[in-house]
Design a protein around this motif. Structure first.
Motif, PDB file in Angstrom:
ATOM      1  N   TRP A   1       0.842  -1.201   0.000  1.00  0.00           N
ATOM      2  CA  TRP A   1       0.000   0.000   0.000  1.00  0.00           C
ATOM      3  C   TRP A   1       0.880   1.256   0.000  1.00  0.00           C
ATOM      4  O   TRP A   1       0.630   2.196  -0.758  1.00  0.00           O
ATOM      5  N   LEU A   2       1.924   1.260   0.850  1.00  0.00           N
ATOM      6  CA  LEU A   2       2.839   2.410   0.890  1.00  0.00           C
ATOM      7  C   LEU A   2       3.506   2.635  -0.459  1.00  0.00           C
ATOM      8  O   LEU A   2       3.656   3.776  -0.901  1.00  0.00           O
TER       9      LEU A   2
ATOM     10  N   GLU B   1       0.933   4.268  -2.746  1.00  0.00           N
ATOM     11  CA  GLU B   1       0.544   5.616  -2.340  1.00  0.00           C
ATOM     12  C   GLU B   1       1.675   6.633  -2.437  1.00  0.00           C
ATOM     13  O   GLU B   1       1.442   7.804  -2.693  1.00  0.00           O
ATOM     14  N   THR B   2       2.903   6.189  -2.201  1.00  0.00           N
ATOM     15  CA  THR B   2       4.026   7.128  -2.139  1.00  0.00           C
ATOM     16  C   THR B   2       4.966   7.020  -3.342  1.00  0.00           C
ATOM     17  O   THR B   2       5.860   7.851  -3.480  1.00  0.00           O
TER      18      THR B   2
END
Length: 122
Positions: free
Chosen positions: A84-85, A88-89
């Motif tokens: 997920w990180l 998202e990033t």
């Protein structure tokens, strides 16, 4: 049948996921989240088993060298959080899970000191 896994490694020059084959001695043992050593170029580095795969993305794979801990160092929840990180990033996946590794599992070399001879008493 040959087993293949995708391993996440975090090297200063190349972070990413790489495909390896599982040697017979480790067949059926390796799970996602396990910490292993793998050959990478001329060196041997630590990596985390990310997932099992049916077919590697490269023609020839190198073998996993060693399982470093019988317990996975990352949980399934941590691995989903790292994915997920990454999404998202836009950070490399290896950077995302590297921050979740327990202290002391970095790839930095340990320095071992030992006495080469005893000193005379004064």
């Amino acid at each position: 049948m040959q087993e293949f896994v995708r391993v996440g490694g975090n090297l200063p020059i190349q972070a990413g996921l790489f495909d390896y084959h599982v040697p017979l001695a480790l067949a059926g043992v390796l799970l996602p989240g396990h910490l292993v050593t793998v050959p990478f170029g001329a060196q041997v580095v630590q990596g985390v088993i990310w997932r099992r795969i049916d077919q590697p993305e490269v023609r020839e794979t190198k073998p996993i060298h060693q399982l470093l801990d019988p317990q996975p160092v990352l949980t399934a929840v941590q691995m989903r959080l790292a994915e997920w990180l990454e999404a998202e990033t836009l950070a490399p996946l290896a950077d995302c899970f590297d921050a979740m590794l327990p202290p002391g599992l970095s790839q930095q070399a340990d320095t071992v000191f030992s006495l080469s001879q005893s000193l005379p008493a004064h």
